[in-house]
Scaffold this active site. Sequence first.
Site, PDB file in Angstrom:
ATOM      1  N   ASP A 113      11.411 -59.992  35.262  1.00  0.00           N
ATOM      2  CA  ASP A 113      10.306 -60.017  35.269  1.00  0.00           C
ATOM      3  C   ASP A 113       9.892 -61.551  35.192  1.00  0.00           C
ATOM      4  O   ASP A 113      11.025 -62.565  34.936  1.00  0.00           O
ATOM      5  CB  ASP A 113       9.921 -59.543  33.944  1.00  0.00           C
ATOM      6  N   ILE A 114       9.119 -62.474  36.191  1.00  0.00           N
ATOM      7  CA  ILE A 114       8.944 -63.692  36.105  1.00  0.00           C
ATOM      8  C   ILE A 114       8.588 -64.205  35.081  1.00  0.00           C
ATOM      9  O   ILE A 114       9.314 -65.464  35.040  1.00  0.00           O
ATOM     10  CB  ILE A 114       7.751 -63.727  37.668  1.00  0.00           C
ATOM     11  N   HIS A 125       4.789 -49.332  36.220  1.00  0.00           N
ATOM     12  CA  HIS A 125       6.664 -50.323  36.517  1.00  0.00           C
ATOM     13  C   HIS A 125       6.427 -50.238  34.551  1.00  0.00           C
ATOM     14  O   HIS A 125       6.044 -50.026  33.795  1.00  0.00           O
ATOM     15  CB  HIS A 125       6.557 -51.361  36.797  1.00  0.00           C
ATOM     16  N   ASN A 171       2.755 -50.306  29.861  1.00  0.00           N
ATOM     17  CA  ASN A 171       1.071 -50.879  29.665  1.00  0.00           C
ATOM     18  C   ASN A 171       0.709 -49.784  30.925  1.00  0.00           C
ATOM     19  O   ASN A 171       1.302 -49.640  31.908  1.00  0.00           O
ATOM     20  CB  ASN A 171       1.257 -51.973  29.943  1.00  0.00           C
ATOM     21  N   GLN A 222      -2.046 -53.325  31.293  1.00  0.00           N
ATOM     22  CA  GLN A 222      -1.767 -52.972  32.560  1.00  0.00           C
ATOM     23  C   GLN A 222      -2.078 -54.370  33.479  1.00  0.00           C
ATOM     24  O   GLN A 222      -3.495 -54.010  33.401  1.00  0.00           O
ATOM     25  CB  GLN A 222      -1.849 -51.813  32.934  1.00  0.00           C
ATOM     26  N   HIS A 228       8.373 -51.993  31.899  1.00  0.00           N
ATOM     27  CA  HIS A 228       9.099 -52.916  30.989  1.00  0.00           C
ATOM     28  C   HIS A 228      10.970 -52.767  30.306  1.00  0.00           C
ATOM     29  O   HIS A 228      10.648 -52.067  29.694  1.00  0.00           O
ATOM     30  CB  HIS A 228       8.642 -53.800  30.254  1.00  0.00           C
TER      31      HIS A 228
END
Length: 140
Positions: free
Chosen positions: A32-33, A101, A88, A95, A103
């Site tokens: 995750d960025i 996706h 989410n 979301q 996490h």
Amino acid sequence: MHNEKCIFCRIISGEIPSDMVYVDDLFVAFLDIHPTTKGHTLLVPRTHIGSFAELSGDVAAALGDRLRKIAPRIAQAVSASGFNLILNNSADAGQVVPHVHWHIIPRYRTDGLRPWPSTTTSPDELREVAGLITTKLKDI
Ligand code: AMP
Ligand code: ZN
């Protein structure tokens, strides 16, 4: 299915760079960025599907299997002592990217995060809510 407007589809196709940590025929995983903690990783089905319930049974089962294998290894790799798995589902649930996706969030004894706020309710309210959900789950 590839959606040209979807940032995760574009990461999967290689059009947008990412720190990819895992790929197979059905899924990719990349960092995750904006990580919640060190090692925060997203596990993403290759197919563009918006919500969890739209996944096929086969992909959902495979997803569970990948999470089971991947999450503990990620935690080990970054010397975390646990992890949270969070999905989410829908904008109201947080979301932002409309491509389903998970996490994988490594947790550390000193990270200072509390995963969920809690509330106080009454036994009557709990029973009423249990009734609503039980009724809805009867025809699975
Ligand atoms: P969600 O709020 O569950 O839809 O989560 C979307 C996540 O995607 C957020 O945690 C973002 O930090 C992450 N994200 C957005 N753009 C990128 C990107 N280009 N590379 C990696 N992660 C991203
Ligand atoms: Zn997509």
